[in-house]
Design a protein around this motif. Structure first.
Motif, PDB file in Angstrom:
ATOM      1  N   TYR A 109      -1.160   0.626  -8.859  1.00 48.76           N
ATOM      2  CA  TYR A 109      -1.962   1.687  -9.715  1.00 48.76           C
ATOM      3  C   TYR A 109      -3.354   1.597  -9.625  1.00 48.76           C
ATOM      4  CZ  TYR A 109       2.279   1.741 -12.703  1.00 48.76           C
ATOM      5  OH  TYR A 109       3.485   1.982 -13.456  1.00 48.76           O
ATOM      6  N   GLU A 128       6.008   4.992 -16.287  1.00 51.75           N
ATOM      7  CA  GLU A 128       7.191   3.963 -16.184  1.00 51.75           C
ATOM      8  C   GLU A 128       8.454   4.552 -17.034  1.00 51.75           C
ATOM      9  OE1 GLU A 128       2.875   2.792 -15.887  1.00 51.75           O
ATOM     10  OE2 GLU A 128       3.984   3.984 -17.625  1.00 51.75           O
ATOM     11  N   ASP A 205       8.276   0.930 -12.845  1.00 51.44           N
ATOM     12  CA  ASP A 205       7.707   2.362 -12.457  1.00 51.44           C
ATOM     13  C   ASP A 205       9.009   3.072 -12.094  1.00 51.44           C
ATOM     14  OD1 ASP A 205       5.639   3.991 -10.203  1.00 51.44           O
ATOM     15  OD2 ASP A 205       7.957   4.058  -9.478  1.00 51.44           O
TER      16      ASP A 205
END
Length: 287
Positions: A109, A128, A205
């Motif tokens: 990220y 997510e 994720d």
């Protein structure tokens, strides 16, 4: 993410094996070189946690996945090549700062905190998801559903902080029980905790979660409906290393222009951010 065909337990054994390492090319002579040396030599050391399919993983003793294919394509644009080095996620940025790597690509990220330490080239977007056993009566959909539960996630990622934030804002602030966050070195270890019923769910994720569901043939399922914390991911280079940054960014733009980038995005079931999304996100992260 790519589809490997094996049953549940070989899959877990493969991903959890302590001997997971990338097949590096001549690491003894290049591993400690800095970016300028590697650029001249046309070999760059790339750090990656190869336990995170579909982004990166080991298949047939070779680094595989979206990030691997993408970085190889990027470097080929300047006649360079990659020496991938498998390292756990929490050690990637320290390794980059310590010049063990010339760049890091690992489904990472982009955050304001990371941009204080490294420069990052945006290249995908995601959010997510929460994954549970398919035969479980527990089917969490939104943040409040995580209260009072034990949630497994990856150490060194942003996920523990996100879960703790959810616990404070959606649980404790409303008089509900806190989330118990269990951290594991790798995503597959967090999956194993769910399979072993040592955790109620896994937080990961969304692309990785979808890949896990496929690999485990429906033993687990995604039940969450909330996007949680949408983000854009980036390739990290050392702060101020404009040579490496430009080499990677220019190579990425060429892949986009040729259509190869879109082909990889589709192959690995990922999402590409628009230029406008990147601009807005980066402006916010830098502010």
């Amino acid at each position: 993410m790519r589809i490997m065909k094996y049953s549940l337990y070989p899959f877990i054994a493969l991903l959890l094996a302590g001997g997971l390492t990338a097949c590096n090319k001549d690491t003894s002579s290049t591993q400690n070189s800095d970016a300028s040396t590697n650029t001249q030599a046309k070999v760059m050391n790339i750090g990656s946690d190869m336990t995170f399919p579909p982004f990166e993983y080991i298949e047939n003793n070779q680094p595989s996945g979206f990030d691997i294919d993408l970085m190889n394509g990027i470097l080929q644009q300047s006649s360079a090549s990659a020496n991938f080095i498998d390292t756990r996620f929490s050690n990637l940025i320290p390794g980059l700062e310590g010049k063990k790597f010339d760049a890091v690509i690992s489904g990472m990220y982009i955050t304001a905190e990371r941009l204080k330490k490294v420069d990052m080239v945006p290249y995908f977007k995601s959010t997510e998801s929460v994954t549970v056993l398919s035969n479980s009566n527990y089917k969490p959909k939104v943040r409040d559903d995580l209260c009072g539960k034990t949630i497994a996630t990856q150490k060194g990622s942003l996920y523990p902080d996100q879960l703790n934030q959810i616990s404070q804002e959606s649980c404790l602030a409303k008089g509900k029980a806190a989330i118990t966050v269990r951290e594991f070195d790798t995503s597959p270890q967090a999956v194993q905790a769910v399979l072993a019923k040592a955790a109620d769910a896994q937080y990961d994720d969304s692309s990785v979660a979808r890949n896990t569901v496929k690999k485990l043939n429906g033993k687990v399922e995604i039940t969450s409906t909330e996007p949680f914390f949408p983000f854009i991911g980036g390739i990290a280079v050392r702060k101020g290393d404009t040579v490496t940054y430009n080499l990677i960014n220019d190579g990425l733009q060429k892949l986009k222009q040729s259509g190869e980038y879109d082909t990889l995005i589709q192959k690995y079931d990922l999402q590409a951010p628009t230029d406008e999304e990147i601009k807005i996100f980066m402006d916010q992260a830098k502010s």
